[in-house]
Scaffold this active site. Structure first.
Site, PDB file in Angstrom:
ATOM      1  CG  ASP A 166      -2.158   0.811   1.055  1.00  0.00           C
ATOM      2  OD1 ASP A 166      -2.144   1.747   0.239  1.00  0.00           O
ATOM      3  OD2 ASP A 166      -3.162   0.512   1.739  1.00  0.00           O
ATOM      4  CB  CYS A 183      -5.912   3.391  -2.413  1.00  0.00           C
ATOM      5  SG  CYS A 183      -4.443   3.896  -1.505  1.00  0.00           S
ATOM      6  CG  HIS A 195      -9.981   1.856  -0.379  1.00  0.00           C
ATOM      7  ND1 HIS A 195      -8.879   2.655  -0.584  1.00  0.00           N
ATOM      8  CD2 HIS A 195     -10.875   2.635   0.280  1.00  0.00           C
ATOM      9  CE1 HIS A 195      -9.071   3.854  -0.076  1.00  0.00           C
ATOM     10  NE2 HIS A 195     -10.279   3.870   0.454  1.00  0.00           N
ATOM     11  CG  ASP A 243      -2.104   0.770  -3.481  1.00  0.00           C
ATOM     12  OD1 ASP A 243      -0.979   1.191  -3.141  1.00  0.00           O
ATOM     13  OD2 ASP A 243      -3.131   0.985  -2.801  1.00  0.00           O
TER      14      ASP A 243
END
Length: 533
Positions: free
Chosen positions: A64, A106, A161, A326
């Site tokens: 991330d 993201c 997400h 990402d």
């Protein structure tokens, strides 16, 4: 792909027309629900490969906000305060890409990974802020759904997400099991904002966050066909423990599937290096170089744990492993990351935002020690992995991902992609083609206001890694291949109108328009360009 034997030098190219057209596309943002767009030319579905007798396992590790410059194999490691020996060794065992590209945020990147579609198509082009249905509609087809239909066990651990309502959780989008959070890790700061014994100023109990006003971010455990269970609340303490639990559950899943003799798709959605970048207590202070370096060391260790489990289970040769990120690096103080040689931060169309590390290993299939600067986009992993698992790509929608298996396995030297669009939210901001880039909107940092350019900037990324010099006047010929990308995607948007953000389920796509029908108004600048072409 572009024919290298074709003379694309534009002795007669009209650069001014291209500039007018490109500026007009940006100015016309708002068509198709506020989301005009372009994409690489390779957007048509690709026919699946024949089924393999033994389907490979797939372990997809997605970090991330890990910037390009963090890993030792990408110029970081000890320069960032912590060696990344496990990940660096993984890079020697497979293919390391220098030009792997993602989307600017993201949610868009994770959407592209799951669907093989640029997020501008699916209404997931920005991080959701609440108030409307968020995430993927049930109409979308995820890679987990495709592989599950081919007999794969599917599991996910970490941040989703792509939907914070129950009917859009991972276990309702093709995954057999899930542990993690529906939204994002910075929400873990909410319960700590009123603490008076920390470094951050207290907001105050009267005006600060309260659970009765906005519920804290829940931590869920879920299985397909069952209602998800809340097993905790994300706060700073739990934030520190997420990586260890994600890793533990991922390894347990792999063990169970190997014992059952079932191929598996393990989507390991790591929490690091998203802010607040806080290490597990076992790693706090380990490097002596601060929290960031401690987190880098922990991320490398957790990756090593998963790789070690694959080896221990005796499935290395039967398992394709991908390690990537990402997004580009964090931009918020005091958690800023490193993009290495590139400029900018995520939430922009700068190279620091778009390029992330990417390593793929499959012993005996992917040649070891190979390094490439060929363009690959995260949407391509959908198509490639679907074909690898024997699944058929959906034909009733635009699929932007292209099959990269022959490139990954060394059967061909070049990628099957030459370019792609770069969106920031619903703003068409840039186009990449080979080693060239055209900026239509300029934004270096996520906190800078985006500036629509009167004329696009053309950058040669081989000679200008910091994107400092506009060479449009000397290299106007680049307008021609970029123009081709734009016009082909406009035709695609006409045939497959994008899904507006906030669209509820059930979603039914509009009737496909017949060739020649003009049901959607064209951008006047584009019409002018096409008539002059």
């Amino acid at each position: 792909m572009q024919d290298d034997n074709k003379d694309t030098r534009p002795e007669n190219a009209d650069r001014r027309v291209f500039m007018q057209m490109a500026a007009g596309v940006v100015a016309g943002a708002g068509a198709f629900g506020g989301a005009p767009g372009i994409a690489a030319a390779q957007t048509s579905p690709v026919q699946p490969r024949g089924r393999q007798d033994k389907k490979p396992n797939i372990v997809f590790m997605l970090t991330d906000n890990l910037g390009y410059g963090e890993l030792g194999s990408y110029g970081g490691g000890i320069l960032r305060g912590a060696p990344t020996s496990h990940i660096d060794f993984l890079a020697t065992e497979g293919l390391r890409l220098l030009n792997f590209n993602v989307e600017a945020m993201c949610t868009p990147s994770r959407s592209a990974l799951m669907t093989g579609r640029f997020s501008i198509r699916s209404g997931t082009y920005a991080v959701p802020m609440g108030g409307v249905p968020d995430g993927l509609t049930q109409w979308e087809v995820t890679i987990a759904e495709l592989l599950s239909a081919q007999g794969y066990a599917t599991g996910m651990w970490g941040k989703w997400h792509l939907g914070s309502a129950e009917d859009r959780f991972p276990t309702n989008q093709g995954f057999d099991e899930w542990y993690g959070i529906p939204r994002t890790y910075d929400e873990g700061l909410w319960p700590s904002m009123n603490e008076t014994n920390g470094l951050w100023p207290s907001v105050g109990a009267k005006q600060g966050w309260k659970a009765k006003i906005v519920e804290p971010e829940p931590i869920y455990e879920a299985r397909r066909g069952e209602k998800a269970r809340k097993i905790g609340v994300l706060d700073v303490e739990q934030r520190r423990l997420m990586e260890a639990e994600i890793t533990r559950r991922s390894i347990d899943f792999m063990r169970r599937q190997v014992k059952a003799g079932k191929p598996f798709y393990a989507y390991v959605s790591f929490s690091l290096m998203h802010f607040p970048t806080l290490p597990n207590p076992e790693f706090a202070g380990r490097t002596g170089n601060g929290d960031w370096a401690d987190c880098l060391a922990e991320m490398d260790y957790r990756t090593g744990q998963i790789l070690g489990a694959i080896k221990e289970l005796g499935i290395e040769e039967d398992t394709l492993v991908i390690f990537t990120s990402d997004n580009g690096p964090e931009a918020t103080h005091p958690w800023e990351g490193s993009a290495g040689p590139w400029r900018g931060t995520y939430f922009t169309a700068m190279e620091a935002s778009l390029r992330t590390p990417f390593i793929i290993r499959w012993p005996g299939k992917v040649p070891a020690g190979r390094v490439s600067n060929e363009i690959v986009h995260i949407v391509d992993t959908f198509t490639t992995l679907a074909h690898l698992g024997g699944a058929e790509i959906p034909k009733d929608r635009a699929i932007d991902g292209v099959d990269q298996l022959d490139f990954f396995t060394g059967k061909q030297e070049n990628s099957n992609r030459e370019g792609f669009p770069a969106y920031v939210a619903n703003r068409f901001s840039a186009v990449k083609w080979r080693n060239w880039k055209a900026h239509l909107i300029w934004q270096e940092n996520m906190y800078d206001p985006p500036q629509t350019l009167p004329l696009p900037k053309i950058i040669n990324l081989l000679t200008d890694m910091k994107e400092e010099r506009d060479v449009a006047w000397t290299d106007s010929w680049v307008a021609d291949p970029i123009k081709k990308i734009i016009t082909e995607f406009e035709a695609s948007l006409k045939k497959y109108p994008p899904i507006p953000m906030g669209t509820p389920d059930p979603y039914t796509p509009p009737t496909l328009q017949r060739t020649g029908e003009e049901q959607q108004p064209r951008n006047p600048a584009t019409m002018d360009f096409l008539m002059k072409d």
